[in-house]
Each structure stands twice: as structure tokens, then as C-alpha cells.
Design a protein around this motif. Structure first.
Motif, PDB file in Angstrom:
ATOM      1  N   LYS A 114      21.308  47.187  33.872  1.00 17.49           N
ATOM      2  CA  LYS A 114      20.302  47.279  32.976  1.00 17.49           C
ATOM      3  C   LYS A 114      19.064  48.233  33.464  1.00 17.49           C
ATOM      4  O   LYS A 114      18.549  49.189  32.832  1.00 17.49           O
ATOM      5  N   ASN A 115      18.840  48.443  34.772  1.00 15.97           N
ATOM      6  CA  ASN A 115      17.750  49.150  35.342  1.00 15.97           C
ATOM      7  C   ASN A 115      18.554  50.302  35.871  1.00 15.97           C
ATOM      8  O   ASN A 115      17.750  51.145  36.759  1.00 15.97           O
ATOM      9  N   GLY A 116      19.467  50.296  35.784  1.00 10.55           N
ATOM     10  CA  GLY A 116      20.388  51.517  36.619  1.00 10.55           C
ATOM     11  C   GLY A 116      20.683  51.039  38.025  1.00 10.55           C
ATOM     12  O   GLY A 116      20.197  49.939  38.552  1.00 10.55           O
ATOM     13  N   SER A 143      28.742  58.029  41.935  1.00  8.55           N
ATOM     14  CA  SER A 143      27.950  57.011  42.189  1.00  8.55           C
ATOM     15  C   SER A 143      27.179  56.297  41.336  1.00  8.55           C
ATOM     16  O   SER A 143      26.672  55.272  41.614  1.00  8.55           O
ATOM     17  N   TYR A 144      26.666  56.946  40.180  1.00  5.22           N
ATOM     18  CA  TYR A 144      25.525  56.188  39.255  1.00  5.22           C
ATOM     19  C   TYR A 144      26.108  55.097  38.765  1.00  5.22           C
ATOM     20  O   TYR A 144      27.290  55.294  38.335  1.00  5.22           O
ATOM     21  N   LEU A 194      11.607  54.936  36.000  1.00  5.21           N
ATOM     22  CA  LEU A 194      11.601  56.233  36.091  1.00  5.21           C
ATOM     23  C   LEU A 194      12.532  56.997  36.926  1.00  5.21           C
ATOM     24  O   LEU A 194      13.186  58.175  36.467  1.00  5.21           O
ATOM     25  N   LEU A 195      12.938  56.521  37.952  1.00  7.95           N
ATOM     26  CA  LEU A 195      14.080  57.063  38.861  1.00  7.95           C
ATOM     27  C   LEU A 195      15.401  56.920  37.800  1.00  7.95           C
ATOM     28  O   LEU A 195      16.116  57.900  38.056  1.00  7.95           O
ATOM     29  N   ASN A 196      15.734  55.828  37.149  1.00 10.62           N
ATOM     30  CA  ASN A 196      16.950  55.788  36.329  1.00 10.62           C
ATOM     31  C   ASN A 196      16.733  56.833  35.402  1.00 10.62           C
ATOM     32  O   ASN A 196      17.605  57.412  35.134  1.00 10.62           O
ATOM     33  N   ASP A 197      15.589  57.015  34.497  1.00 12.28           N
ATOM     34  CA  ASP A 197      15.556  57.940  33.833  1.00 12.28           C
ATOM     35  C   ASP A 197      15.647  59.433  34.171  1.00 12.28           C
ATOM     36  O   ASP A 197      16.380  60.028  33.167  1.00 12.28           O
ATOM     37  N   LYS A 198      15.186  59.527  35.369  1.00 15.43           N
ATOM     38  CA  LYS A 198      15.293  61.092  36.072  1.00 15.43           C
ATOM     39  C   LYS A 198      17.039  61.234  36.267  1.00 15.43           C
ATOM     40  O   LYS A 198      17.318  62.588  36.052  1.00 15.43           O
TER      41      LYS A 198
END
Length: 108
Positions: free
Chosen positions: A23-25, A17-18, A86-90
Motif C-alpha cells: 500500500k505505501n510501497g 528491489s521495489y 512522497l518517497l514511494n511517489d518518487k
């Protein structure tokens, strides 16, 4: 703004799904609902093994219509708004080295 509920059961589903090339996920959401490109979306995402939902906003940047020629399910890809870095980083941290795999995803 429309709201989507997204429950991602495991890391394999998260990988499929990802959308790391945004750029920001972003995330592909399986849905039979119809959306137009650029539609603002609010989502509540339950990541694998999470204790609470992540609330995120974004916009539709990918559409897989019902009956598409590939075997992918219908749905939309939503690019996260910039403040959800931060969600994208997670998600990147959860997927780790799996991001380098050459397995098919729901989008590319």
C-alpha cells in the motif's frame, strides 16, 4: 530499532528491489542479517543519481532466507510507514513505464 543502509546503484536494481504491491510501497534489502516478520526498521536509502540519502522507517513484511531455493539473494522486504508516501511517489516516478515490465524481481 535496527537501521539498514541501502545503496541502490541504478534503475534496474531499483526495479528488482521495489515492492509496488504494498500500500505505501516498500523495498527489498539484501542482507545476511536475520529479522522476524513485523520487525520495525529504520533505513537510509541512496537512490540512483540522488545527492542525499532518504531516511525512512517501516516494518519487515517479506523474508528471503539464506539458501532459498530460488536464485534470489537473502534479505528482507520492508514496507514503508504511511508518512513516507512522497518517497514511494518518487520511486514510482523514477521507474516510470518500467513498472509495467514482466521482469523478475527479488520478491515476486
Amino acid at each position: 530499532m535496527q537501521e539498514l543502509l541501502v545503496d541502490i546503484e541504478d534503475n534496474d536494481e531499483l526495479y528488482r528491489s521495489y515492492m509496488p504491491y504494498l500500500k505505501n510501497g516498500g523495498i527489498f534489502v539484501k542482507t545476511n542479517s536475520r529479522f522476524d516478520m513485523g520487525t520495525p526498521i529504520s533505513m537510509r536509502i541512496m537512490l540512483p543519481d540522488a545527492l542525499e540519502e532518504e531516511e525512512v522507517t517501516g516494518k519487515v513484511v517479506w523474508i528471503t532466507p539464506q539458501g532459498a531455493q530460488n536464485s534470489n539473494p537473502p534479505g528482507v522486504g520492508v514496507c514503508f510507514d504511511a508518512e513516507f508516501e512522497l518517497l514511494n511517489d518518487k520511486i514510482v516516478k523514477m521507474l516510470g513505464t518500467a513498472l509495467n515490465l514482466d521482469k523478475p524481481t527479488y520478491t515476486m
